[in-house]
Design an enzyme around this catalytic site. Structure first.
Site, PDB file in Angstrom:
ATOM      1  N   SER A 134      -1.625   1.098  -4.365  1.00  0.00           N
ATOM      2  CA  SER A 134      -1.524  -0.026  -3.466  1.00  0.00           C
ATOM      3  C   SER A 134      -2.647  -0.228  -2.407  1.00  0.00           C
ATOM      4  O   SER A 134      -2.800   0.723  -1.757  1.00  0.00           O
ATOM      5  CB  SER A 134      -0.396   0.106  -3.064  1.00  0.00           C
ATOM      6  OG  SER A 134       0.667  -0.065  -3.924  1.00  0.00           O
ATOM      7  N   HIS A 175      -2.664  -5.004  -6.104  1.00  0.00           N
ATOM      8  CA  HIS A 175      -3.382  -4.133  -6.987  1.00  0.00           C
ATOM      9  C   HIS A 175      -4.275  -5.269  -7.440  1.00  0.00           C
ATOM     10  O   HIS A 175      -4.178  -6.328  -7.386  1.00  0.00           O
ATOM     11  CB  HIS A 175      -2.557  -3.507  -7.991  1.00  0.00           C
ATOM     12  CG  HIS A 175      -1.637  -2.373  -7.742  1.00  0.00           C
ATOM     13  ND1 HIS A 175      -1.849  -1.165  -8.278  1.00  0.00           N
ATOM     14  CD2 HIS A 175      -0.693  -2.198  -6.914  1.00  0.00           C
ATOM     15  CE1 HIS A 175      -1.200  -0.046  -7.822  1.00  0.00           C
ATOM     16  NE2 HIS A 175      -0.401  -0.911  -6.839  1.00  0.00           N
ATOM     17  N   HIS A 216       4.120   0.935 -12.485  1.00  0.00           N
ATOM     18  CA  HIS A 216       5.052   1.978 -11.869  1.00  0.00           C
ATOM     19  C   HIS A 216       6.162   2.252 -12.884  1.00  0.00           C
ATOM     20  O   HIS A 216       6.611   0.980 -13.324  1.00  0.00           O
ATOM     21  CB  HIS A 216       5.379   1.796 -10.771  1.00  0.00           C
ATOM     22  CG  HIS A 216       4.193   1.353  -9.758  1.00  0.00           C
ATOM     23  ND1 HIS A 216       3.468   0.407  -9.362  1.00  0.00           N
ATOM     24  CD2 HIS A 216       3.566   2.122  -8.621  1.00  0.00           C
ATOM     25  CE1 HIS A 216       2.477   0.323  -8.756  1.00  0.00           C
ATOM     26  NE2 HIS A 216       2.568   1.347  -8.039  1.00  0.00           N
ATOM     27  N   TYR A 252       9.302   2.189 -11.734  1.00  0.00           N
ATOM     28  CA  TYR A 252      10.171   1.096 -11.331  1.00  0.00           C
ATOM     29  C   TYR A 252       9.791  -0.572 -11.615  1.00  0.00           C
ATOM     30  O   TYR A 252      10.755  -1.219 -11.500  1.00  0.00           O
ATOM     31  CB  TYR A 252      10.130   0.996  -9.809  1.00  0.00           C
ATOM     32  CG  TYR A 252       8.948   0.621  -9.084  1.00  0.00           C
ATOM     33  CD1 TYR A 252       8.599  -0.618  -9.045  1.00  0.00           C
ATOM     34  CD2 TYR A 252       8.034   1.632  -8.177  1.00  0.00           C
ATOM     35  CE1 TYR A 252       7.333  -0.977  -8.269  1.00  0.00           C
ATOM     36  CE2 TYR A 252       7.011   1.174  -7.623  1.00  0.00           C
ATOM     37  CZ  TYR A 252       6.558  -0.016  -7.502  1.00  0.00           C
ATOM     38  OH  TYR A 252       5.338  -0.600  -6.892  1.00  0.00           O
ATOM     39  N   GLU A 253       8.631  -0.631 -12.217  1.00  0.00           N
ATOM     40  CA  GLU A 253       8.564  -2.117 -12.866  1.00  0.00           C
ATOM     41  C   GLU A 253       9.571  -2.504 -13.836  1.00  0.00           C
ATOM     42  O   GLU A 253       9.996  -3.564 -13.972  1.00  0.00           O
ATOM     43  CB  GLU A 253       7.059  -2.221 -13.253  1.00  0.00           C
ATOM     44  CG  GLU A 253       6.343  -2.420 -11.804  1.00  0.00           C
ATOM     45  CD  GLU A 253       4.866  -2.534 -12.007  1.00  0.00           C
ATOM     46  OE1 GLU A 253       4.314  -3.460 -12.713  1.00  0.00           O
ATOM     47  OE2 GLU A 253       4.088  -1.739 -11.482  1.00  0.00           O
ATOM     48  N   ALA A 290      -0.503   5.155  -2.341  1.00  0.00           N
ATOM     49  CA  ALA A 290      -0.287   4.840  -0.809  1.00  0.00           C
ATOM     50  C   ALA A 290       1.245   5.641  -0.793  1.00  0.00           C
ATOM     51  O   ALA A 290       1.975   5.785  -1.573  1.00  0.00           O
ATOM     52  CB  ALA A 290       0.113   3.605  -0.516  1.00  0.00           C
ATOM     53  N   MET A 326       5.934   6.544  -4.676  1.00  0.00           N
ATOM     54  CA  MET A 326       6.366   5.923  -5.998  1.00  0.00           C
ATOM     55  C   MET A 326       5.793   5.920  -7.384  1.00  0.00           C
ATOM     56  O   MET A 326       5.949   5.175  -8.158  1.00  0.00           O
ATOM     57  CB  MET A 326       7.108   4.424  -6.061  1.00  0.00           C
ATOM     58  CG  MET A 326       7.682   4.406  -4.702  1.00  0.00           C
ATOM     59  SD  MET A 326       8.469   2.654  -4.465  1.00  0.00           S
ATOM     60  CE  MET A 326       9.219   2.765  -2.767  1.00  0.00           C
ATOM     61  N   SER A 327       4.700   6.846  -7.230  1.00  0.00           N
ATOM     62  CA  SER A 327       3.682   6.856  -8.573  1.00  0.00           C
ATOM     63  C   SER A 327       3.172   8.355  -8.817  1.00  0.00           C
ATOM     64  O   SER A 327       3.844   9.223  -8.366  1.00  0.00           O
ATOM     65  CB  SER A 327       2.730   6.005  -8.251  1.00  0.00           C
ATOM     66  OG  SER A 327       1.655   6.099  -7.239  1.00  0.00           O
ATOM     67  N   ASN A 377       2.516   4.963   6.221  1.00  0.00           N
ATOM     68  CA  ASN A 377       3.696   4.888   7.476  1.00  0.00           C
ATOM     69  C   ASN A 377       4.408   6.211   7.386  1.00  0.00           C
ATOM     70  O   ASN A 377       4.008   6.848   6.409  1.00  0.00           O
ATOM     71  CB  ASN A 377       4.847   3.868   6.537  1.00  0.00           C
ATOM     72  CG  ASN A 377       5.233   4.165   5.250  1.00  0.00           C
ATOM     73  OD1 ASN A 377       4.517   3.955   4.370  1.00  0.00           O
ATOM     74  ND2 ASN A 377       6.340   4.982   5.291  1.00  0.00           N
ATOM     75  N   HIS A 420       6.849  -3.135   1.691  1.00  0.00           N
ATOM     76  CA  HIS A 420       5.373  -3.359   0.919  1.00  0.00           C
ATOM     77  C   HIS A 420       4.333  -4.058   1.442  1.00  0.00           C
ATOM     78  O   HIS A 420       3.152  -3.772   1.344  1.00  0.00           O
ATOM     79  CB  HIS A 420       5.826  -3.920  -0.448  1.00  0.00           C
ATOM     80  CG  HIS A 420       4.881  -3.904  -1.436  1.00  0.00           C
ATOM     81  ND1 HIS A 420       4.234  -2.665  -1.957  1.00  0.00           N
ATOM     82  CD2 HIS A 420       4.152  -4.960  -2.056  1.00  0.00           C
ATOM     83  CE1 HIS A 420       3.119  -2.872  -2.782  1.00  0.00           C
ATOM     84  NE2 HIS A 420       3.107  -4.365  -2.896  1.00  0.00           N
TER      85      HIS A 420
END
Ligand code: HPA
Length: 267
Positions: free
Chosen positions: A28, A58, A80, A82-83, A110, A205-206, A229, A241
């Site tokens: 990201s 992306h 990902h 989660y998609e 990220a 998340m990846s 963060n 995001h």
């Protein structure tokens, strides 16, 4: 012909058949690195079966070409879990990378930091990871090849070379443990406290399913996080995001220096 073999010949018909040395997967807010490569760009939509990589921030194209003297395949975006709920969503791109001749892949992402000494804008080379999601991209793989050893999954030689590259560039790069959280919601402060106890230094998340797939495909793998963060509950900073995309460039410049030096020094 397998799906990946078909894609390999399609890509080679456009970009030439010379083998690539390695792949780079951009996370990201890091998609701009794809623009640094001199070569042929192929939008994912021209590659049947490639994930749509629809998350904003992306750059969904595959670029094959030269970066710092090495022939590379740069994936400007990733998909990902989660998609769509598929932990193996990056399997086809990684099979294609292997088919293009790559020795391995460097994954970038990220991430949120769990360490006060690793603030927003830092970068962290993954020394290992925790699969906090409990998901696995190899579930259902019908052969004994699914039992992939994960000791030293993060290639020790490449890690040492990345650390040397950072030192050579005067870039401070931490090393630490990345925990994979399924997303797409962010973690709760209680989950972050739990992850700290488990030994995580960063959360995202990846990446973890891609490390597993790369090792399954017998490719070397290293990964670097850019810290966008402090993780939930660790600072007054609002997590979103939008914030991730806005903060990614802070670490991206450091990441780019390290990657360029790594490629130059690969020989
Ligand atoms: N948690 C999970 N994924 C992330 C974060 C985070 O705090 N920051 C960037 N990606």
């Amino acid at each position: 012909m397998s799906k990946s073999a078909e894609l390999v010949s399609l890509i080679q018909s456009r970009a030439g058949a010379e083998p690539v040395r390695l792949g780079l997967v951009l996370g990201s807010g890091l998609g701009h690195l794809a623009e640094a490569v001199e070569g042929v760009a192929i939008p994912y939509e021209d590659l049947p079966g490639f994930p749509h990589a629809g998350v904003s921030g992306h750059n969904p194209k595959l670029v094959i070409g030269s970066l710092e003297g090495q022939r590379v395949a740069v994936f400007g975006g990733r998909a990902h879990y989660y998609e769509k709920g598929d932990p193996a969503v990056m399997r086809l791109p990684l099979e294609v990378l292997k088919g293009l001749g790559a020795e391995g892949v460097i994954l970038t992402n990220a991430a949120g930091s769990l360490r006060p000494d690793m603030p927003t804008g830092s970068i962290m080379c993954l020394s290992d990871h925790i699969n906090f999601s409990g998901l696995n991209p190899l579930i259902g793989e019908p052969t004994d090849a699914c039992f992939v050893p994960m000791t030293d999954a993060h290639d020790p030689e490449w890690r040492a070379a990345l650390v040397a590259s950072a030192a050579g560039e005067g870039v401070s790069m931490a090393q630490g443990i990345y925990a994979w959280y399924s997303g797409p919601s962010f973690e709760t402060p209680a989950e972050i406290r739990a992850l700290k106890i488990l030994g995580a230094d960063a959360v995202g998340m990846s990446t973890v399913p891609e490390v597993i797939l790369a090792r399954f495909l017998k490719m070397r793998v290293s990964a670097i996080s850019t810290i966008t963060n402090m993780a939930a509950g660790m600072s007054a900073e609002k997590i979103s995001h939008e914030h991730t995309k806005a903060m990614a460039p802070l670490g991206a410049a450091k990441l780019e220096k390290v990657l360029r030096r790594f490629l130059r020094d690969m020989g």
